[in-house]
Design an enzyme around this catalytic site. Structure first.
Site, PDB file in Angstrom:
ATOM      1  N   HIS A  20       0.858  -1.193   0.000  1.00 36.46           N
ATOM      2  CA  HIS A  20       0.000   0.000   0.000  1.00 36.46           C
ATOM      3  C   HIS A  20       0.886   1.232   0.000  1.00 36.46           C
ATOM      4  CE1 HIS A  20       0.859   0.517   4.238  1.00 36.46           C
ATOM      5  NE2 HIS A  20       0.249  -0.607   4.589  1.00 36.46           N
ATOM      6  N   HIS A  23       4.033   1.413   2.439  1.00 38.90           N
ATOM      7  CA  HIS A  23       5.250   0.725   1.958  1.00 38.90           C
ATOM      8  C   HIS A  23       5.835   1.467   0.763  1.00 38.90           C
ATOM      9  CE1 HIS A  23       2.374  -2.637   3.146  1.00 38.90           C
ATOM     10  NE2 HIS A  23       3.247  -2.609   4.125  1.00 38.90           N
ATOM     11  N   CYS A 136       1.279 -11.512  20.222  1.00 42.49           N
ATOM     12  CA  CYS A 136       0.314 -11.184  19.169  1.00 42.49           C
ATOM     13  C   CYS A 136       0.861 -11.738  17.858  1.00 42.49           C
ATOM     14  CB  CYS A 136       0.108  -9.672  19.075  1.00 42.49           C
ATOM     15  SG  CYS A 136      -0.882  -9.239  17.623  1.00 42.49           S
ATOM     16  N   CYS A 139       1.391  -9.014  15.152  1.00 36.37           N
ATOM     17  CA  CYS A 139       2.637  -8.230  15.194  1.00 36.37           C
ATOM     18  C   CYS A 139       3.867  -9.108  15.113  1.00 36.37           C
ATOM     19  CB  CYS A 139       2.761  -7.455  16.504  1.00 36.37           C
ATOM     20  SG  CYS A 139       1.446  -6.341  16.875  1.00 36.37           S
ATOM     21  N   CYS A 153      -4.552  -6.121  21.325  1.00 38.84           N
ATOM     22  CA  CYS A 153      -3.494  -5.480  20.552  1.00 38.84           C
ATOM     23  C   CYS A 153      -4.142  -4.341  19.764  1.00 38.84           C
ATOM     24  CB  CYS A 153      -2.848  -6.481  19.594  1.00 38.84           C
ATOM     25  SG  CYS A 153      -1.915  -5.649  18.289  1.00 38.84           S
ATOM     26  N   HIS A 156      -4.125  -4.872  15.919  1.00 43.12           N
ATOM     27  CA  HIS A 156      -4.838  -5.991  15.288  1.00 43.12           C
ATOM     28  C   HIS A 156      -6.197  -6.290  15.909  1.00 43.12           C
ATOM     29  CE1 HIS A 156      -0.645  -6.472  13.986  1.00 43.12           C
ATOM     30  NE2 HIS A 156      -1.221  -6.796  12.861  1.00 43.12           N
ATOM     31  N   LYS A 304      -6.044   5.616  10.851  1.00 42.73           N
ATOM     32  CA  LYS A 304      -4.998   4.655  10.535  1.00 42.73           C
ATOM     33  C   LYS A 304      -5.422   3.864   9.300  1.00 42.73           C
ATOM     34  CE  LYS A 304      -2.868   0.678  12.520  1.00 42.73           C
ATOM     35  NZ  LYS A 304      -1.456   0.692  12.708  1.00 42.73           N
ATOM     36  N   LYS A 307      -7.055  -2.610   6.700  1.00 37.55           N
ATOM     37  CA  LYS A 307      -7.989  -3.386   5.893  1.00 37.55           C
ATOM     38  C   LYS A 307      -9.398  -3.294   6.472  1.00 37.55           C
ATOM     39  CE  LYS A 307      -4.885  -6.948   4.891  1.00 37.55           C
ATOM     40  NZ  LYS A 307      -4.509  -8.312   4.997  1.00 37.55           N
TER      41      LYS A 307
HETATM   42  N1  MSP Z   1       8.773  -7.160   8.091  1.00 33.25           N
HETATM   43  C1  MSP Z   1       8.947  -6.066   8.957  1.00 33.25           C
HETATM   44  C2  MSP Z   1      10.224  -5.324   8.676  1.00 33.25           C
HETATM   45  C3  MSP Z   1      11.472  -6.150   8.752  1.00 33.25           C
HETATM   46  S1  MSP Z   1      12.866  -5.226   8.314  1.00 33.25           S
HETATM   47  C4  MSP Z   1      14.139  -6.163   8.750  1.00 33.25           C
HETATM   48  C5  MSP Z   1       7.788  -5.100   8.806  1.00 33.25           C
HETATM   49  N2  MSP Z   1       7.097  -5.150   7.670  1.00 33.25           N
HETATM   50  S2  MSP Z   1       5.890  -4.172   7.280  1.00 33.25           S
HETATM   51  O1  MSP Z   1       5.351  -4.696   6.053  1.00 33.25           O
HETATM   52  O2  MSP Z   1       4.983  -4.021   8.345  1.00 33.25           O
HETATM   53  O3  MSP Z   1       6.554  -2.820   6.920  1.00 33.25           O
HETATM   54  C6  MSP Z   1       6.675  -1.785   7.854  1.00 33.25           C
HETATM   55  C7  MSP Z   1       7.206  -0.578   7.134  1.00 33.25           C
HETATM   56  O4  MSP Z   1       6.342  -0.240   6.028  1.00 33.25           O
HETATM   57  C8  MSP Z   1       7.256   0.682   7.954  1.00 33.25           C
HETATM   58  O5  MSP Z   1       8.394   0.736   8.788  1.00 33.25           O
HETATM   59  C9  MSP Z   1       7.255   1.728   6.871  1.00 33.25           C
HETATM   60  O6  MSP Z   1       8.496   1.749   6.230  1.00 33.25           O
HETATM   61  C10 MSP Z   1       6.223   1.165   5.911  1.00 33.25           C
HETATM   62  N3  MSP Z   1       4.853   1.523   6.291  1.00 33.25           N
HETATM   63  C11 MSP Z   1       3.841   0.657   6.543  1.00 33.25           C
HETATM   64  N4  MSP Z   1       2.713   1.358   6.822  1.00 33.25           N
HETATM   65  C12 MSP Z   1       2.970   2.669   6.767  1.00 33.25           C
HETATM   66  C13 MSP Z   1       2.193   3.837   6.897  1.00 33.25           C
HETATM   67  N5  MSP Z   1       0.918   3.815   7.204  1.00 33.25           N
HETATM   68  N6  MSP Z   1       2.822   5.010   6.700  1.00 33.25           N
HETATM   69  C14 MSP Z   1       4.131   5.097   6.326  1.00 33.25           C
HETATM   70  N7  MSP Z   1       4.887   4.016   6.216  1.00 33.25           N
HETATM   71  C15 MSP Z   1       4.378   2.798   6.514  1.00 33.25           C
HETATM   72  O7  MSP Z   1       7.584  -4.296   9.692  1.00 33.25           O
END
Ligand code: MSP
Length: 482
Positions: A20, A23, A136, A139, A153, A156, A304, A307
């Site tokens: 999304h 990321h 959780c 997480c 949590c 979630h 936030k 989904k």
């Molecule tokens: N798999 C772990 C990371 C392991 S790194 C060794 C993880 N994955 S995640 O899919 O949840 O990705 C988290 C990251 O995605 C955040 O740190 C950020 O870079 C990005 N984001 C996810 N949601 C976000 C927002 N709502 N806003 C901005 N960035 C976000 O954690």
């Protein structure tokens, strides 16, 4: 700080979610920096890594719900991330998956090294202990009572499970003083300053050892010295930053790139990157990453993104509406990188029309058209040198400021056309009109040069138009008005 190589990473994203704009934001920033440093240092001196994080019970559960094997499920979602990054023109040099055989083998070797290592105080780095905690699966981590809201949590909306098991632990407590010193001295930089202070504050509150294996998890990397236990997903995931370079078997390549110049992420995973990761590296006898930059989270209309709320925006939606470069632009230009930002979807159209359709796109169309119609597509290009802070702003992660400067250059060029009334000038004072148009075309090449890291395709298009022997107005507008 002078650097001659640049190794940049994004977090590796969970296959439990689909890509999304959260990321996408981190990944577009990483891409912009990678492209910027490729121009500055040479292509061969930049390594840009992203990938997917694929182990853990939650993944196995999601796979089962779709009647797939965990591996099939990971293959599917990992491909979706690759597809999204290709839509956004992300130029990563490598895409790591934690289910890659090389990665799995290397993680096992890392565990063996940790098992044999001693802390600076002479203790075993890892030891066995009983663990009981609130886990959780959403997480993939143990939560404390403090983390819960109404017993659930908050991320979630699920009650955590009480998990009691024998685990291997990492003796973080023996490293925390050293780590604090490295953060304070700036040897290990955490940016922005507020996140550094947050990290130091957490250290003051006390940081304990953490468990690095799980007995109950099935979908994970087995420990080489304990077949009952799987690697805790975070040790597996964090290791990607070095296994992707070949550690520990391809030390030539590893030494070429390590330490990382920048790990990018948002605040949700600060703890893992500010405590666990550097401590693991210290235990392995490796240098710490030079810098971590922690940006804020996006919310959508104050909520936030999730989904269950149904407000998740996919990069594909934005690319379909605005195109690749405009999507990259809109995400970087509207928000201050680092701060929490609220997305208002209706502002995307407004900004797109103002800056891109009416701004840059219109300028390109006007200038190329006037040159084509009045001077048979001929002009005289000159090297323009306007003093800007665009590069400094990029290196300071002020992407919106850099883009603001570029917009200012666009606006000034558009104003010059109006001020000189170039469309009349071509009839009354041909020579002057020719000079003004030459200046405008040269300005556009200057703008294109600086746009490259942000909007690579647009920059290429502009160069192609104005460097052509015969300049022609493009058949299709660079940015269609919406
Ligand atoms: N798999 C772990 C990371 C392991 S790194 C060794 C993880 N994955 S995640 O899919 O949840 O990705 C988290 C990251 O995605 C955040 O740190 C950020 O870079 C990005 N984001 C996810 N949601 C976000 C927002 N709502 N806003 C901005 N960035 C976000 O954690």
């Amino acid at each position: 700080m002078s650097i001659d190589k640049y190794y940049i990473t994004t977090p590796i994203y969970y296959v439990n979610d689909v890509p999304h704009i959260g990321h996408s934001y981190t990944t577009i920033v990483a891409d912009t920096l990678a492209r910027y440093f490729r121009i500055k240092l040479g292509k061969e001196n930049v390594f840009f890594l992203t990938g997917t994080d694929e182990h853990g019970d939650k993944v196995a559960q999601s796979a089962e719900a779709k009647n797939l094997s965990p591996q099939e499920f990971c293959d599917e979602i990992s491909a979706e991330y690759k597809e999204a990054w290709s839509l956004l023109n992300i130029s990563n040099d490598y895409f790591i998956r934690t289910t890659d055989k090389d990665h799995e083998k290397r993680v096992k070797e890392i565990f063996t090294k940790l098992k044999n290592a001693k802390t600076p105080k002479g203790n075993d780095v890892i030891y066995q202990d009983e663990y009981e905690g609130l886990y959780c699966t959403g997480c993939e981590k143990f939560l404390t009572e403090r983390d819960l809201e109404d017993g659930m949590c908050p991320d979630h909306q699920k009650e955590p499970e009480i998990v009691k098991e024998k685990n291997w632990f990492f003796r973080l407590s023996d490293y925390i003083k050293d780590l604090e010193a490295k953060i304070l001295s700036g040897e290990f930089e955490i940016l922005p300053e507020s996140r550094k202070n947050e990290t130091l504050g957490l250290i003051k509150q006390g940081v304990g050892d953490f468990s690095i294996s799980r007995e109950s998890v099935k979908w994970g990397i087995e420990l080489p010295f304990d077949s009952e236990q799987k690697s805790y997903v975070w040790v597996d995931a964090l290791s990607n930053y070095i296994t992707a370079l070949g550690y520990p078997d391809d030390l030539d390549n590893f030494n070429k790139w390590w330490p990382a110049d920048l790990h990018l992420m948002a605040q949700d995973i600060l703890k893992f990157h500010a405590f666990y990761w550097p401590a693991i590296l210290m235990a392995l006898g490796l240098e710490l990453p030079k810098r971590e930059f922690i940006h804020g989270f996006f919310t959508i209309d104050g909520k936030k993104m999730s989904k269950s709320v149904g407000n998740v925006i996919s990069p594909a939606e934005l690319v379909t509406r605005y195109g690749t470069d405009a999507t990259r632009y809109l995400l970087l230009a509207q928000f201050s990188f680092g701060l929490e930002s609220d997305i208002k979807v209706e502002l995307f159209d407004e900004k797109y029309n103002a800056d891109l359709a009416n701004g840059l796109g219109n300028l390109v169309a006007r200038v190329s058209n006037l040159i084509e119609k009045n001077f048979s597509g001929k002009t005289e290009l000159k090297e323009i040198n306007i003093k800007t802070n665009i590069s400094e702003n990029i290196e300071k992660y002020k992407f919106n400021e850099a883009l603001k400067e570029i917009n200012k250059l666009v606006a000034e060029s558009n104003q010059l056309i109006d001020k000189e009334k170039v469309w009349e000038l071509v009839k009354s004072e041909e020579k002057k009109a020719y000079d003004v148009l030459s200046e405008l075309a040269s300005n556009l090449l200057f703008i294109a040069k600086h746009l490259k890291p942000f909007m690579p395709e647009t920059a290429d298009k502009i160069e192609k138009i104005f460097k052509a022997g015969k300049i022609e107005k493009p058949k299709e507008a660079l940015f269609q008005r919406i």
